[in-house]
Design an enzyme around this catalytic site. Structure first.
Site, mmCIF file in Angstrom:
data_model
loop_
_atom_site.group_PDB
_atom_site.id
_atom_site.type_symbol
_atom_site.label_atom_id
_atom_site.label_comp_id
_atom_site.label_asym_id
_atom_site.label_seq_id
_atom_site.Cartn_x
_atom_site.Cartn_y
_atom_site.Cartn_z
ATOM 1 N N MET A 287 -1.143 2.191 -10.072
ATOM 2 C CA MET A 287 -0.171 3.013 -9.343
ATOM 3 C C MET A 287 -0.144 2.631 -7.869
ATOM 4 O O MET A 287 0.924 2.410 -7.290
ATOM 5 C CB MET A 287 -0.495 4.499 -9.519
ATOM 6 N N ASP B 199 -9.059 1.535 -1.068
ATOM 7 C CA ASP B 199 -9.772 2.077 -2.209
ATOM 8 C C ASP B 199 -11.244 2.200 -1.829
ATOM 9 O O ASP B 199 -11.664 1.724 -0.771
ATOM 10 C CB ASP B 199 -9.602 1.183 -3.445
ATOM 11 N N VAL C 278 -6.994 10.049 -8.248
ATOM 12 C CA VAL C 278 -7.006 10.707 -9.544
ATOM 13 C C VAL C 278 -6.382 12.111 -9.481
ATOM 14 O O VAL C 278 -6.482 12.801 -8.472
ATOM 15 C CB VAL C 278 -8.458 10.766 -10.081
ATOM 16 N N GLU C 279 -5.724 12.516 -10.590
ATOM 17 C CA GLU C 279 -4.996 13.797 -10.655
ATOM 18 C C GLU C 279 -5.975 14.962 -10.824
ATOM 19 O O GLU C 279 -6.062 15.598 -11.884
ATOM 20 C CB GLU C 279 -3.977 13.740 -11.812
ATOM 21 N N LYS D 17 -8.361 15.266 -4.684
ATOM 22 C CA LYS D 17 -7.221 15.048 -3.784
ATOM 23 C C LYS D 17 -7.428 15.781 -2.456
ATOM 24 O O LYS D 17 -7.161 15.233 -1.384
ATOM 25 C CB LYS D 17 -5.915 15.494 -4.456
ATOM 26 N N HIS E 182 6.226 12.258 -5.423
ATOM 27 C CA HIS E 182 5.910 11.948 -6.816
ATOM 28 C C HIS E 182 6.690 10.725 -7.288
ATOM 29 O O HIS E 182 7.890 10.786 -7.510
ATOM 30 C CB HIS E 182 6.232 13.169 -7.701
ATOM 31 N N ASN F 80 8.648 17.222 -14.583
ATOM 32 C CA ASN F 80 7.624 17.567 -15.576
ATOM 33 C C ASN F 80 7.754 19.007 -16.062
ATOM 34 O O ASN F 80 7.430 19.312 -17.213
ATOM 35 C CB ASN F 80 6.229 17.309 -15.017
ATOM 36 N N TYR G 126 17.280 9.888 -13.888
ATOM 37 C CA TYR G 126 16.458 8.902 -13.183
ATOM 38 C C TYR G 126 14.970 9.015 -13.521
ATOM 39 O O TYR G 126 14.241 8.029 -13.496
ATOM 40 C CB TYR G 126 16.620 9.065 -11.669
#
Length: 715
Positions: free
Chosen positions: A325, A344, A402-403, A408, A451, A501, A660
């Site tokens: 990503m 990273d 990571v989600e 976060k 997003h 979502n 989209y």
């Protein structure tokens, strides 16, 4: 000045040669609206009546030549009765024919984009000279129609049926060298030489050195193909194009049928054939939906442009979290001209991110879409790092770790201390509340959601999420950066799942109910693909990742327990527990094998039926239509709720977000236009038939009110 209007002027140049110039006042581009067509008629009549005129150059006073018809104006005409619409089309076409029939030579000097009616104007001229900076094409099939100002008549007679079919059915823009190769234009010159080249050409035609009448003649006659050649050209093309376009997009095949029907007629009779077919297409639901999408897209662009006034320019960006990503985001930013730091916490992540960017760039070079030098330049625009050392000059940071809300929040709080006070922080999250994440920050006004959809380089949508404390400056800057990256941003308000979502998971909820009712998921996939989705829900879940879907489902159930929480275990639960995570580990609903090119290919896996057996609670008989309704009603109703709740501001934005973001079938126009196509009252009645399936199928009070009052989402 020989003629002066608001869109067109005709002035003398030299030696009896005049310039007919398109320059629509108050607009940034030229387009064929009623005003322009009326003035073209008057200008042509003026030229025809002036015996001193020896030749005409057609030019543009803008950077583009003519972008085509003003669809916002002409869409109203499509509501007229067929006979009236045909008559109006033929009346407009007479203007182009009268121009073509002038008793003097004509040259079109194509300085910029000439699309649709713009190219059709050029085709009516005897000669065409094209700038190296210009592009030409007939993109009408993308709106569910075909060229209606003589394009299906003149182009095949000019460049041959095969070439014309390819141009019209594909609807793409064509480069100068390709146009010259097939004979669509007579010369290609540098922009600064265009006027002189057009003048030189017209002089040679006026002097008799070039026979303009002979050049014109093939466009007035029947197509120069015998019966066998016609059969070979048209039947082969219809079969191939039908396979490419699919049954839901009739325009490309109808264009070929029209060229075929008109092949043995001269121009005027052929134009009648074109008009009849054009009107037939204009009345289809596909055309109405695709034109609606075009208008929605224009509205989106206008809204995004409005943010430019307050947006801060992003000269240096950064992404936190490399990987696939992060690498995709870095590639997109650098390839569109904004250098980016890619940070990273370990070398492996950096290597993965760089490998992703390099893979995408090599793919473009291999396809001839990018030079090796440009690839090197883009790679130089991506600076990998393990530290925050260079973050002091960053204007906007995209967090893509990571989600997990705690991770976060920790990363965002850390980077906030390393950047300027006015740096914008944007979280690439698909489900986590922006207002929740903002609680970890000292300057929440500088924080928004951004997003991206996977794969980043292919998916056009970016949701820009406004948290409770997000400033308009932060929103505007993020919208502008997304546009700069070549994306279509939509601003949405904060809620679980945001727009896309939040709407997608009720669709998956309908799918889960079907599987638990004993319906074969392969059958569901086939039916929904036939409905128009790029892939069925089982395959889509495998591509997204069963673990990702499982997490998202839980987030949505927590956010909207009244309708999205289900106490029974479902297909996604048992697959997740069986560690069948989808494409990522080779098995989900389907199994996955690499083909000869190394690309993942889905294959049937009978063993999954045993895994699913515990969650099949009944064997219910359902029709194909039932399957569509079980899937589509929850999606449509949740879209309605998003609009009512103010998550998205307009119906246009809601529909474009789905087209989209998740590949909603474009020929159906989006969820709200789909409801309109059924009729709001009829849709409410349909949903009520499935009320026993749960709250996902219950229309809102406001939608019932709309049904009662005969209202729709689009006028």
């Amino acid at each position: 000045m020989i003629y002066e209007g608001k869109a067109i002027t005709v002035k003398a140049l030299e030696s009896g040669i005049v310039e007919l110039k398109f320059d629509l006042k108050g607009e940034s581009v030229n387009k064929f609206n009623r005003l322009t067509l009326n003035e073209l008629r008057q200008a042509v009549d003026t030229i025809k009546a002036d015996a001193s005129i020896k030749g005409v150059i057609v030019s543009s006073g803008k950077d583009v030549f003519i972008v085509g018809a003003d669809i916002t104006e002409f869409v109203d005409n499509f509501k007229l009765p067929d006979a009236e619409l045909v008559a109006g089309n033929l009346e407009a076409n007479k203007i182009f024919s009268d121009f073509e029939d002038l008793n003097v030579p004509t040259v079109a000097a194509i300085n910029g984009i000439a699309l649709g009616g713009g190219l059709e104007m050029c085709l009516a001229a005897d000669y065409r000279v094209m700038s190296t900076k210009a592009k030409i094409g007939l993109p009408e099939v993308k709106l569910g129609i075909y060229p209606g100002f003589g394009g299906t008549v003149r182009l095949p007679r000019l460049i041959g049926a095969d070439n014309a079919i390819e141009w019209i059915a594909a609807g793409k823009e064509n480069r100068p060298e390709d146009a010259l190769k097939v004979g669509a234009v007579d010369a290609v010159v540098a922009p600064e030489k265009l006027q002189d080249a057009a003048l030189e050409l017209i002089k040679r035609a006026v002097s008799g050195e070039f026979d303009y009448k002979a050049k014109r003649q093939p466009k007035l006659e029947k197509l120069r193909l015998n019966a066998i050649e016609q059969m070979m050209a048209f039947e082969t093309a219809k079969g191939f194009v039908a396979g490419q376009a699919g049954p839901n997009y009739p325009a490309p095949v109808e264009a070929i049928k029209t060229i075929q029907k008109a092949a043995n007629f001269g121009r005027d009779k052929a134009l009648e054939v074109e008009a009849a077919g054009f009107v037939k297409l204009a009345k289809t639901s596909a055309a109405q939906s695709l034109i609606g999408l075009f208008l929605n897209d224009q509205e989106l662009k206008k809204k995004a442009k409005a943010y430019d006034e307050i947006a801060k320019d992003v000269k240096q960006a950064a992404v936190l979290g490399a990987g696939i990503m992060g690498g995709g985001i870095a590639y997109q930013s650098a390839s569109k001209g904004t250098p980016i730091l890619m940070k990273d916490i370990n070398e492996h992540g950096i290597e993965q991110g760089l490998a992703e960017a390099a893979k995408l760039l090599v793919g473009r070079v291999d396809k001839g879409r990018m030079t090796a030098a440009k690839m090197a330049e883009v790679l130089n625009g991506i600076r990998p790092t393990l530290s925050y050392g260079d973050f002091g000059h960053v204007d906007l940071v995209v967090e893509a770790v990571v989600e997990n809300p705690k991770v976060k929040q920790a990363v965002l709080a850390e980077v906030e201390d390393k950047v300027k006070e006015d740096t914008i922080l944007a979280s690439n999250t698909s489900t986590i509340s922006i207002s929740l994440l903002a609680k970890a920050l000292k300057r929440p006004e500088n924080f928004v959601g951004m997003h991206f959809f996977n794969p980043v380089h292919m998916m056009p949508l970016v949701e820009v999420i406004r948290g409770e404390k997000s400033s308009e400056l932060a929103i505007a800057t993020t919208v502008a950066y997304a546009k700069k990256m070549g994306k279509n941003p939509i601003v949405v308000n904060d809620c679980p799942g945001f727009l896309v979502n939040r709407v997608l998971f009720p669709y998956f909820g309908g799918f889960a109910k079907l599987v638990s009712a004993g319906v074969d998921f392969v059958r569901i996939d086939k039916i929904m693909e036939k409905f128009g989705w790029p892939m069925g829900p089982a395959y889509l879940m495998d591509v997204v990742g069963i673990d990702t879907g499982h997490h998202g489902r839980d987030v949505m159930a927590e956010g909207f327990p009244d309708r999205m929480k289900d106490d029974r275990r479902s297909a996604i639960d048992v697959l997740y527990e069986a560690k069948r995570l989808g494409q990522k580990n080779g098995k989900g609903f389907y199994a996955y094998e690499a083909d000869k090119k190394g690309k993942q290919k889905k294959v049937a896996d009978p063993s999954v039926l045993e895994v699913l057996k515990p969650i099949v609670y009944e064997q219910r008989e359902v029709t194909d239509e039932d399957i569509i309704n079980w899937m589509m009603i929850p999606l449509c109703l949740e879209t309605v709720r998003c609009l009512e709740d103010g998550i998205v501001e307009t119906a246009a934005e809601a529909d474009m977000g789905l087209v989209y973001g998740i590949g909603f079938p474009p020929f159906r126009g989006g969820a709200l236009r789909y409801i309109d196509s059924i009729g709001v009252a009829e849709f409410v009645a349909l949903a009520d038939q499935y009320a026993d399936l749960g709250a996902l199928y219950h229309p809102t009070a406001k939608l019932r009110e709309m049904a009662k009052n005969g209202q729709s989402f689009f006028g």
